[in-house]
Motif scaffolding. Sequence first.
Motif, PDB file in Angstrom:
ATOM      1  N   LYS A 156       0.811  -1.205   0.000  1.00 48.28           N
ATOM      2  CA  LYS A 156       0.000   0.000   0.000  1.00 48.28           C
ATOM      3  C   LYS A 156       0.851   1.264   0.000  1.00 48.28           C
ATOM      4  CE  LYS A 156      -4.137   1.935   2.186  1.00 48.28           C
ATOM      5  NZ  LYS A 156      -5.133   1.778   3.276  1.00 48.28           N
ATOM      6  N   PHE A 157       1.962   1.231   0.736  1.00 45.17           N
ATOM      7  CA  PHE A 157       2.834   2.411   0.844  1.00 45.17           C
ATOM      8  C   PHE A 157       4.261   2.006   0.490  1.00 45.17           C
ATOM      9  CE2 PHE A 157      -0.649   3.132   3.894  1.00 45.17           C
ATOM     10  CZ  PHE A 157      -1.161   4.306   3.362  1.00 45.17           C
ATOM     11  N   PRO A 158       4.604   1.993  -0.806  1.00 44.29           N
ATOM     12  CA  PRO A 158       5.926   1.515  -1.231  1.00 44.29           C
ATOM     13  C   PRO A 158       7.096   2.331  -0.690  1.00 44.29           C
ATOM     14  CG  PRO A 158       4.731   2.534  -3.070  1.00 44.29           C
ATOM     15  CD  PRO A 158       3.755   2.375  -1.952  1.00 44.29           C
ATOM     16  N   GLU A 159       6.905   3.660  -0.495  1.00 41.18           N
ATOM     17  CA  GLU A 159       8.004   4.468   0.040  1.00 41.18           C
ATOM     18  C   GLU A 159       8.353   4.030   1.462  1.00 41.18           C
ATOM     19  OE1 GLU A 159       5.161   5.722  -1.074  1.00 41.18           O
ATOM     20  OE2 GLU A 159       5.535   7.184  -2.663  1.00 41.18           O
ATOM     21  N   LEU A 160       7.335   3.729   2.271  1.00 41.01           N
ATOM     22  CA  LEU A 160       7.567   3.246   3.629  1.00 41.01           C
ATOM     23  C   LEU A 160       8.272   1.892   3.589  1.00 41.01           C
ATOM     24  CD1 LEU A 160       7.174   3.342   6.703  1.00 41.01           C
ATOM     25  CD2 LEU A 160       4.906   2.319   6.364  1.00 41.01           C
ATOM     26  N   GLU A 161       7.835   1.031   2.682  1.00 44.34           N
ATOM     27  CA  GLU A 161       8.444  -0.307   2.551  1.00 44.34           C
ATOM     28  C   GLU A 161       9.934  -0.187   2.230  1.00 44.34           C
ATOM     29  OE1 GLU A 161       7.616  -4.691   1.972  1.00 44.34           O
ATOM     30  OE2 GLU A 161       6.449  -3.055   2.824  1.00 44.34           O
ATOM     31  N   LEU A 162      10.273   0.670   1.258  1.00 47.78           N
ATOM     32  CA  LEU A 162      11.668   0.826   0.863  1.00 47.78           C
ATOM     33  C   LEU A 162      12.519   1.432   1.980  1.00 47.78           C
ATOM     34  CD1 LEU A 162      11.265   2.111  -2.805  1.00 47.78           C
ATOM     35  CD2 LEU A 162      12.396   0.002  -2.109  1.00 47.78           C
ATOM     36  N   LEU A 189       7.699   6.003  12.968  1.00 48.52           N
ATOM     37  CA  LEU A 189       8.358   7.286  12.753  1.00 48.52           C
ATOM     38  C   LEU A 189       8.450   7.608  11.257  1.00 48.52           C
ATOM     39  CD1 LEU A 189      11.258   6.995  15.362  1.00 48.52           C
ATOM     40  CD2 LEU A 189       9.264   8.497  15.504  1.00 48.52           C
ATOM     41  N   PHE A 190       8.785   6.585  10.451  1.00 48.37           N
ATOM     42  CA  PHE A 190       8.862   6.796   9.006  1.00 48.37           C
ATOM     43  C   PHE A 190       7.492   7.156   8.436  1.00 48.37           C
ATOM     44  CE2 PHE A 190      12.841   3.946   8.184  1.00 48.37           C
ATOM     45  CZ  PHE A 190      13.632   4.923   8.778  1.00 48.37           C
ATOM     46  N   ALA A 191       6.458   6.457   8.916  1.00 52.35           N
ATOM     47  CA  ALA A 191       5.103   6.732   8.429  1.00 52.35           C
ATOM     48  C   ALA A 191       4.699   8.164   8.750  1.00 52.35           C
ATOM     49  CB  ALA A 191       4.121   5.747   9.052  1.00 52.35           C
ATOM     50  N   ASN A 192       5.085   8.628   9.903  1.00 52.04           N
ATOM     51  CA  ASN A 192       4.781  10.002  10.290  1.00 52.04           C
ATOM     52  C   ASN A 192       5.517  11.004   9.382  1.00 52.04           C
ATOM     53  OD1 ASN A 192       3.651  12.033  12.221  1.00 52.04           O
ATOM     54  ND2 ASN A 192       5.828  12.371  12.676  1.00 52.04           N
ATOM     55  N   LEU A 202       6.428  10.480   6.358  1.00 52.45           N
ATOM     56  CA  LEU A 202       5.828  10.395   5.037  1.00 52.45           C
ATOM     57  C   LEU A 202       4.378  10.871   5.022  1.00 52.45           C
ATOM     58  CD1 LEU A 202       7.292   6.909   3.997  1.00 52.45           C
ATOM     59  CD2 LEU A 202       7.831   9.115   2.929  1.00 52.45           C
ATOM     60  N   LYS A 203       3.907  11.338   6.191  1.00 52.64           N
ATOM     61  CA  LYS A 203       2.558  11.884   6.335  1.00 52.64           C
ATOM     62  C   LYS A 203       1.475  10.856   5.990  1.00 52.64           C
ATOM     63  CE  LYS A 203       4.242  16.554   5.397  1.00 52.64           C
ATOM     64  NZ  LYS A 203       4.187  17.762   4.549  1.00 52.64           N
ATOM     65  N   ILE A 204       1.719   9.618   6.401  1.00 51.92           N
ATOM     66  CA  ILE A 204       0.714   8.561   6.235  1.00 51.92           C
ATOM     67  C   ILE A 204      -0.252   8.652   7.419  1.00 51.92           C
ATOM     68  CG2 ILE A 204       0.338   6.065   6.163  1.00 51.92           C
ATOM     69  CD1 ILE A 204       3.129   5.796   4.925  1.00 51.92           C
ATOM     70  N   PRO A 205      -1.547   8.787   7.181  1.00 52.88           N
ATOM     71  CA  PRO A 205      -2.517   8.903   8.284  1.00 52.88           C
ATOM     72  C   PRO A 205      -2.411   7.724   9.259  1.00 52.88           C
ATOM     73  CG  PRO A 205      -3.558   9.392   6.183  1.00 52.88           C
ATOM     74  CD  PRO A 205      -2.195   8.874   5.859  1.00 52.88           C
ATOM     75  N   GLU A 206      -2.589   8.016  10.544  1.00 53.02           N
ATOM     76  CA  GLU A 206      -2.418   6.993  11.587  1.00 53.02           C
ATOM     77  C   GLU A 206      -3.355   5.805  11.401  1.00 53.02           C
ATOM     78  OE1 GLU A 206      -2.561   8.509  15.514  1.00 53.02           O
ATOM     79  OE2 GLU A 206      -1.069  10.091  15.161  1.00 53.02           O
ATOM     80  N   SER A 211      13.940  10.131   4.093  1.00 54.92           N
ATOM     81  CA  SER A 211      14.024  11.242   3.141  1.00 54.92           C
ATOM     82  C   SER A 211      14.618  10.805   1.808  1.00 54.92           C
ATOM     83  CB  SER A 211      14.856  12.388   3.722  1.00 54.92           C
ATOM     84  OG  SER A 211      16.214  11.996   3.872  1.00 54.92           O
ATOM     85  N   LEU A 212      15.411   9.723   1.806  1.00 56.09           N
ATOM     86  CA  LEU A 212      16.007   9.245   0.558  1.00 56.09           C
ATOM     87  C   LEU A 212      14.949   8.733  -0.405  1.00 56.09           C
ATOM     88  CD1 LEU A 212      19.018   7.229   2.037  1.00 56.09           C
ATOM     89  CD2 LEU A 212      19.119   9.465   0.939  1.00 56.09           C
ATOM     90  N   PHE A 213      13.803   8.295   0.130  1.00 53.84           N
ATOM     91  CA  PHE A 213      12.781   7.667  -0.698  1.00 53.84           C
ATOM     92  C   PHE A 213      11.548   8.543  -0.885  1.00 53.84           C
ATOM     93  CE2 PHE A 213      15.222   4.267   1.279  1.00 53.84           C
ATOM     94  CZ  PHE A 213      15.565   3.518   0.177  1.00 53.84           C
ATOM     95  N   SER A 214      11.590   9.755  -0.363  1.00 49.41           N
ATOM     96  CA  SER A 214      10.449  10.645  -0.512  1.00 49.41           C
ATOM     97  C   SER A 214      10.217  10.944  -1.984  1.00 49.41           C
ATOM     98  CB  SER A 214      10.696  11.948   0.254  1.00 49.41           C
ATOM     99  OG  SER A 214       9.683  12.878  -0.028  1.00 49.41           O
ATOM    100  N   ARG A 215       8.954  10.989  -2.380  1.00 44.46           N
ATOM    101  CA  ARG A 215       8.627  11.254  -3.779  1.00 44.46           C
ATOM    102  C   ARG A 215       8.581  12.742  -4.099  1.00 44.46           C
ATOM    103  NH1 ARG A 215       4.320   6.961  -6.316  1.00 44.46           N
ATOM    104  NH2 ARG A 215       5.535   5.084  -5.901  1.00 44.46           N
ATOM    105  N   GLU A 216       8.765  13.569  -3.092  1.00 51.70           N
ATOM    106  CA  GLU A 216       8.778  15.004  -3.340  1.00 51.70           C
ATOM    107  C   GLU A 216      10.011  15.362  -4.158  1.00 51.70           C
ATOM    108  OE1 GLU A 216       8.540  17.187   0.234  1.00 51.70           O
ATOM    109  OE2 GLU A 216       6.661  16.291   0.894  1.00 51.70           O
ATOM    110  N   GLU A 217       9.808  15.957  -5.317  1.00 50.28           N
ATOM    111  CA  GLU A 217      10.918  16.298  -6.194  1.00 50.28           C
ATOM    112  C   GLU A 217      11.676  17.509  -5.645  1.00 50.28           C
ATOM    113  OE1 GLU A 217      12.421  15.112  -8.801  1.00 50.28           O
ATOM    114  OE2 GLU A 217      11.139  13.384  -9.179  1.00 50.28           O
TER     115      GLU A 217
END
Length: 515
Positions: free
Chosen positions: A77-83, A109-112, A114-118, A443-449
């Motif tokens: 569901k959240f590939p950035e968190l997985e990576l 902490l990573f989910a937070n 990445l702003k993933i809702p709790e 931060s290495l995997f954030s999708r924000e350009e």
Amino acid sequence: MQHNQASKSTLTDKQKFELCQYARDNRQTLKEYVNWVKVNWNVTIHESTISRILKSSDKRLNEDVTSPDTKRHKPVKFPELELALREFVLTYQHRTILNDAIIIEKAKLFANSLKIPENELQFSSGWLHKFKERNGIRLRKLHGEASSVNQDVVIESRLSLQEKMSSYPAERIYNMDETGLFYRLEPDTSLATLRLSGRKKDKERLSIALCTNADGSHKLKPLVIGKYAKPRCFKNVNLSNLGITYRNNKRAWMLATLFQEWLHDFDLKVSRKYGNQPVLLLLDNCPSHITEGLTLSNTEVLFLPPNTTSTLQPMDAGIIMSFKRHYRRYHIRWMLEQIEGGKDASDLKMDVLQAVRYIVRAWDEVTPEVISNCWKSTKILPNNVVSDNDYRDEDESNNNLLAELSDSIKKFNFPTVISVNEYLSFPEENVTFELPESDNIVSLFSREEVDDDDSNEAPIISASMALKSLETVRTFLTQQEDSSSYLRLVNSLENFIREKKSKFNETKQLNTIFS
């Protein structure tokens, strides 16, 4: 019997991954892909299935095949968190004691970050079990660091390596290593120091992984790791034509997750190339070279002893240096052309696309002779796999290249010009991985350009423009001596462009009819 036929209609994850790789490198019709699947795996599937798989090609090629035999699975569901979490575990499990509670807390902490809702994820023991199963993670005991080695260890290591390699022919013994590349580096001390100080110009850095076998008969496509997921200069460009594999993260590092993806891809390539015969892959002890938990079908990985790579690793024995000599030559030529066109040297900003073109050309020019000699110079190959060829022309070719570089550098008239050796051996380029703080991994995997990409979008070139330019090239060649073979190449290019132009016009007419 019907049951067996039905079971053949679905491909495994590994097969889908291989199909996407093949399609990326070989543009064919759906019917041809169906035939390719049938020939390779004796599996019959419909063209619509091929189409559906290839629609997710980008996603599949950017993910590791963690369960090769799986046929149906629920996407993460959240590939950035997985990576990010996987990178954390792979990087830190050998440096501190990790347990399930620590991993779950880090995931929160990573989910937070990445702003993933709790309420989107319940970090239960069941969730953690599935995460570890998906990524082949098994927590292991922490081992102490290896002590430094002396010359006696180097001698013993050579004997051990020779014994290990004696059961492999030279063509099935490989070495991979990474190098950093400041692809815009100017041959001027003040400019170089200014650009590198404080790493403020990280965007000018690439990491490159190069791999070849011992006789130089098989050089793999470079893996180029940049800072941007989609640099502006890549727009309107078909990346599959560039001759590289491109990946990215915010620091342009070789991460454990990227390395494991590369290793899976390497295993598939050599499996096809050698008909499932085993190959030996030599690696150094870079912290990102993590193989535990991986299942490789045809590759045996052998790590060089710590602190011996400068002596025992073929890539460090001159292969990477040969690559950089050729790259710097192309870069300097480009700089001179820009200056001759009226630009100032301190303002030149070559983009990643141009750098990639030179990376590919430089790697192409590293000859089998150079590669073979570098392997021999390490003295790690047993006598039964060493080539008998004598490459006496290599030194002359190398000296000519260094002389050309030196002469070109002098043409810039910089006040504090760099020597050729300094220009080719920037120590900072040796760094391809730095252990990130655990809180910074996400931060290495954030999708924000990032917004400091200073490259420009590649212009779209029409077939008519290409034909016009080709006619200029043809005129030039007709005025030269011994150019008949090149003129034939121009004729072939013209046929290719006209075919593309014809197809474009047909498509345009159809769109007009049905619009």
